[in-house]
Design an enzyme around this catalytic site. Sequence first.
Site, PDB file in Angstrom:
ATOM      1  N   TRP A 358      -1.758   9.607   1.392  1.00  0.00           N
ATOM      2  CA  TRP A 358      -2.019   8.266   0.843  1.00  0.00           C
ATOM      3  C   TRP A 358      -2.873   7.446   1.812  1.00  0.00           C
ATOM      4  O   TRP A 358      -3.428   6.417   1.460  1.00  0.00           O
ATOM      5  CB  TRP A 358      -0.705   7.530   0.530  1.00  0.00           C
ATOM      6  CG  TRP A 358       0.079   7.076   1.741  1.00  0.00           C
ATOM      7  CD1 TRP A 358       0.582   7.869   2.726  1.00  0.00           C
ATOM      8  CD2 TRP A 358       0.430   5.727   2.104  1.00  0.00           C
ATOM      9  NE1 TRP A 358       1.245   7.109   3.667  1.00  0.00           N
ATOM     10  CE2 TRP A 358       1.166   5.793   3.317  1.00  0.00           C
ATOM     11  CE3 TRP A 358       0.209   4.474   1.530  1.00  0.00           C
ATOM     12  CZ2 TRP A 358       1.670   4.655   3.964  1.00  0.00           C
ATOM     13  CZ3 TRP A 358       0.711   3.344   2.174  1.00  0.00           C
ATOM     14  CH2 TRP A 358       1.430   3.436   3.376  1.00  0.00           C
ATOM     15  N   ASP A 359      -3.015   7.940   3.041  1.00  0.00           N
ATOM     16  CA  ASP A 359      -3.853   7.282   4.040  1.00  0.00           C
ATOM     17  C   ASP A 359      -5.249   6.986   3.470  1.00  0.00           C
ATOM     18  O   ASP A 359      -5.864   5.965   3.776  1.00  0.00           O
ATOM     19  CB  ASP A 359      -4.045   8.178   5.270  1.00  0.00           C
ATOM     20  CG  ASP A 359      -2.742   8.651   5.896  1.00  0.00           C
ATOM     21  OD1 ASP A 359      -1.723   8.697   5.193  1.00  0.00           O
ATOM     22  OD2 ASP A 359      -2.753   8.999   7.090  1.00  0.00           O
ATOM     23  N   GLU A 489       9.480   5.685   7.427  1.00  0.00           N
ATOM     24  CA  GLU A 489      10.179   6.967   7.284  1.00  0.00           C
ATOM     25  C   GLU A 489      11.428   7.048   8.163  1.00  0.00           C
ATOM     26  O   GLU A 489      12.067   8.089   8.229  1.00  0.00           O
ATOM     27  CB  GLU A 489       9.218   8.114   7.593  1.00  0.00           C
ATOM     28  CG  GLU A 489       8.109   8.230   6.547  1.00  0.00           C
ATOM     29  CD  GLU A 489       7.022   9.224   6.910  1.00  0.00           C
ATOM     30  OE1 GLU A 489       6.973   9.641   8.083  1.00  0.00           O
ATOM     31  OE2 GLU A 489       6.217   9.568   6.029  1.00  0.00           O
ATOM     32  N   GLN A 602       6.631   1.810  10.621  1.00  0.00           N
ATOM     33  CA  GLN A 602       5.311   1.245  10.297  1.00  0.00           C
ATOM     34  C   GLN A 602       5.501   0.199   9.199  1.00  0.00           C
ATOM     35  O   GLN A 602       6.568   0.129   8.599  1.00  0.00           O
ATOM     36  CB  GLN A 602       4.386   2.351   9.815  1.00  0.00           C
ATOM     37  CG  GLN A 602       4.775   2.967   8.492  1.00  0.00           C
ATOM     38  CD  GLN A 602       4.144   4.339   8.269  1.00  0.00           C
ATOM     39  OE1 GLN A 602       4.708   5.337   8.688  1.00  0.00           O
ATOM     40  NE2 GLN A 602       2.998   4.372   7.616  1.00  0.00           N
TER      41      GLN A 602
END
Length: 768
Positions: A358-359, A489, A602
């Site tokens: 998805w980056d 995550e 993140q």
Amino acid sequence: MNKNYIIPNEWSIIENGFDAENVEASESLFSIGNGSMGQRANFEEDYSGSTFQGSYIGGIYYPDKTRVGWWKNGYPEYFAKVLNAPNWIGIHIAINGTKFDLNTCKISNFKRELNMKEGWLGRSFNAQLKTGEQIEITAKRFVSIDFNETGAIEYHIKALNFSGEITYAPYIDAGIENEDSNYDEFFWEILEIVEGENSGCILSKTLKTEFHVSTAMQIALALNNEEISVGQETKVEAKKLTYIYKINVKEGDIATIYKFGSYVSSLNYKNSALNEASLSNVQNATELGFQELLNTQIRAWANIWKTADIVIEGDVKAQQGIRFNIFQLNQTYLGTDARLNIGPKGFTGEKYGGSTYWDTEAYCIPFYMATKDDKVAKNLLLYRYNQLDKAIENAEKLGFKNGAALYPMVTMNGEECHNEWEITFEEIHRNGAMVYGIYNYVNYTQDFEYIPKNGLEVMIAIARFWHQRANFSEAKNKYVILGVTGPNEYENNINNNFYTNYLAKWCIEYTVDCLNRVKKEYTNDFDRVISKTNLTAQETSEWLKVADNMYFPFDEEKQLFLQQDGFLDKEIIPVNELPKSERPINQKWSWDRILRSCYIKQADVLQCFYFFENKFSTKELENHFDFYEPITVHESSLSPCVHAILAASIDRMPKAYEQYLRTARLDLDDYNHEVHEGCHITSMAGTWMSVVQGFGGMRVWEDGMLSFNPQIPAEWKSYSFTINFRGNIIKVYKSQTECKFFNESRNEVKMMVANNEVLIPSNEFVII
Ligand code: BGC
């Protein structure tokens, strides 16, 4: 590995002095690529020290059988890995019959340079062999942007204290293995070795995927700059082709080898035409000559830098950092081929073996959209469009129906490769990023037509997924999304991740808005898409029921959207109260301790604020930033950039600058102690965003209006960047005292600067 050994320089990455400890880190940092292929900065000559050999070809992968401790239904059978390809750069060298190995020589004046302005890698050093001969080596290598199947090496050896014989034995080695192979399998089969005079090739194919690749080399030699020809001995082994040339030299002579290499693959040619094509590439390169080929390289990079460069005055390390990021992104992906994408390690390593995350949609599209022609970002969108059927199959495997799609977390060809349940099955927010990528592209380019032609089918399939993935909670009287992992995550199997729920609602609403517009303005496309997808008004109204009644965890007292149900049950202790010795927590703590902690890997809730900043007030952003940033450990390379952008947007420039430094020099200063595995390519786009969207404040929302709000860190004298906005080239310059916009295009451009409308006439400066 030693930190901070890279010499600050505006245009080059430089290493002075040889230190075996740094070899693998430098192999990553000095990598070269041209969007189609690339390689780690391995030495051409033999090196018996610790090294990670890597050469990669875009789109050539191998499905390595999945290896997990405990199999769960729904796991993919394999993990598609970018393949370590045959080595075309190698040259064995002997001096008076003694093998030259950098690891066993006395080395002095060692200098390595990655020249980012011109796109080449160079080395120079003196070496003394155990037998006493001293030589001076100067080598240069690049993979060509213009001839994207070709690479070139110029390698000089000067005999400093002897007369005698220099042996060059250039080779192609197809016996290459992946460092990350799950079962130590060899992924290639050698089909044919073709030898000839000064040129030759090896045809090999990948097992299972049956990609065919021909790797060719052609050699030219010179003595004191005069072309020479000497007898060639040929050695053919099972997986290797070597040519041996012996050159007699006198003290002071310079013996040079030019080695041209090429990869061609069945992605672009018929199998039967591959050898001819690779041999013709190296022949053309040899005829053109090293210098002429290098001149094309310099021109090609000058062209890339014209719109991609960011100039920072007053801070060389920041300047080097940003150019390194921009350079590596362009080495990884140039947007000319919709079958390729941007792997998190690009061509610099094997970790994250699958190519696409998805980056791409969340981080890379803004960079490519603004620094290149619109077609490039469109190719990235088409990559997903072309994989829609596979995303539907992927969702079917997990029990979804009716054309619902779940795009993979990691993929090469559209199939899911990831095999950790908490990510494969749960990190479903990635599906929302696919739609966000389309939305972002359409806002920026105003190419709405992409939606009726391609995007809408993707959006419908994703809206179907969200509709089926949510369930109605009697207790809450709302729709909920259970058992997910957000971008953070460090928490799994949570319920009602704010970011995921928000995206789900937004995807449905945006899809319905687009359907309504397409119905009015693109009737033929509308009919085609409706008949292909069997979508009914009844179905969209069911979707909207979910969107209208989506649940969001919210704390009234703190006026805070919660990362998940029950987030506030956690013990909240700011990261700065954690002892340094316990960080990074992913290396120092047990996983269960991480999962129960409040620490965020993140941006998660803040990723939502970044994507949809225009839907929240500044006060809300401040409130959420102040709660979540202090408990964020930024242990994903994707984290600091989002925080830098949001911090700049709420006038927290010191914080923005701190986060900027962390993203810009993440690899150069090896913040996460892992650069030897490869560089963090996708987060490099985030570095660019930190300057352009962070300090420059660039935004384009649904109204399509370009806006800026330039600020400057106290540490810099000035910065400037260029963007391509709908075919108009706009340069933004900001110093401590001045802010200027230059419109290099033929049209006048209207924009907002710090909330005031400004008109910039064609070819004029406007000082604000
Ligand atoms: C991040 C993911 C990202 C992946 C590849 C992980 O560490 O948490 O968000 O997609 O790296 O860059």
